[in-house]
Design a protein around this motif. Structure first.
Motif: not given
Length: 247
Positions: A135-136, A153-161, A183-195, A218-219
């Motif tokens: 998330v951002a 964080v590295k030890n808890r990597f998991k592909a959520h999307t 600033f940071a951007i979340n490009a749909g990495e936690w919930r695919e349709q949420v940035v 995202t829309d």
């Protein structure tokens, strides 16, 4: 306006920035004051316990009384309370969900939020958590986190999307970019349709203590909109940081 009082405050600031103590002539030159004025101001500070003269160096330095007063003020400042007016303003401007997060281990913890009034919106809850790297707000916090946090964080990597970061090298590259842009951007990495986008908040010591973010579908938030949002977040988080004592 009491000019002597103002001169005394300016003198305090100048002394606080000098780690090796300050001489009368040095302060007079720096502040464009005559030596007699500087000497009188220093004697007043010494009398009130805010400064002392070092017998070994013959230079003036501030006492712990300044630190004591500053600590009392800092203890009264609450990042949530200080952020809330800015969050309300952002929510009105963007009509998207605004949230305030802190870092707790490898996760972000949402400590305040304002929901978007629109029927389709990003959902978070106060007290809720999310993987920091997804998330951002989390990435804005990780960009200035210690190495042991990144290891966690590295030890808890998991592909959520499909867009989730699952390699430490990729995360480090993003964090470097975040430090550069602010600033940071979340490009749909936690919930695919949420940035979303987020920027860090600093306390009086300069430490990143929270992150302020905006998220939405995202829309409504394309790359151009996220860039504009990121720039706006930087403005707001700088203002919040100043209220927390950051300079």
């Amino acid at each position: 306006m009491d000019k002597t009082f103002i001169k005394g405050l300016v003198l305090l600031e100048a002394m606080a920035r000098n780690d090796k103590g300050s001489g009368v002539s040095e302060l007079a030159s720096q502040l464009l004051l005559n030596k007699s004025n500087v000497h009188r101001l220093l004697q007043a500070l010494v009398h009130q316990g805010f400064a002392r003269k070092n017998a070994d160096t013959n230079r003036y330095e501030l006492t712990m009384k300044m630190w004591e007063l500053g600590s009392r003020i800092a203890g009264k400042l609450d990042v949530r309370l200080e952020s809330l007016p800015f969050m309300k303003r952002l929510a009105e401007e963007t009509r998207e969900t605004v949230h305030l997060s802190i870092l707790d281990g490898a996760e972000v913890l949402y400590i305040e939020k304002i929901d978007s009034p629109q029927p389709v919106r990003a959902y978070t809850s106060v007290g809720g958590r999310a993987p920091a790297q997804c998330v951002a707000t989390g990435k804005a916090l990780l960009a200035w986190a210690d190495e042991d946090v990144l290891t966690l964080v590295k030890n808890r990597f998991k592909a959520h999307t499909p867009k989730s970061i699952v390699r430490i090298g990729d995360l480090r590259k993003q964090l470097e970019d975040i430090r550069s842009k602010g600033f940071a951007i979340n490009a749909g990495e936690w919930r695919e349709q949420v940035v979303g986008a987020a920027a860090p908040i600093r306390d009086a010591s300069g430490r990143v203590v929270a992150a302020l973010g905006i998220s939405g579908p995202t829309d409504r938030l394309d790359q151009e909109a996220l860039a504009r949002t990121g720039a706006r977040l930087i403005e707001q988080t700088r203002a919040i940081s100043l209220r927390l004592g950051y300079s």
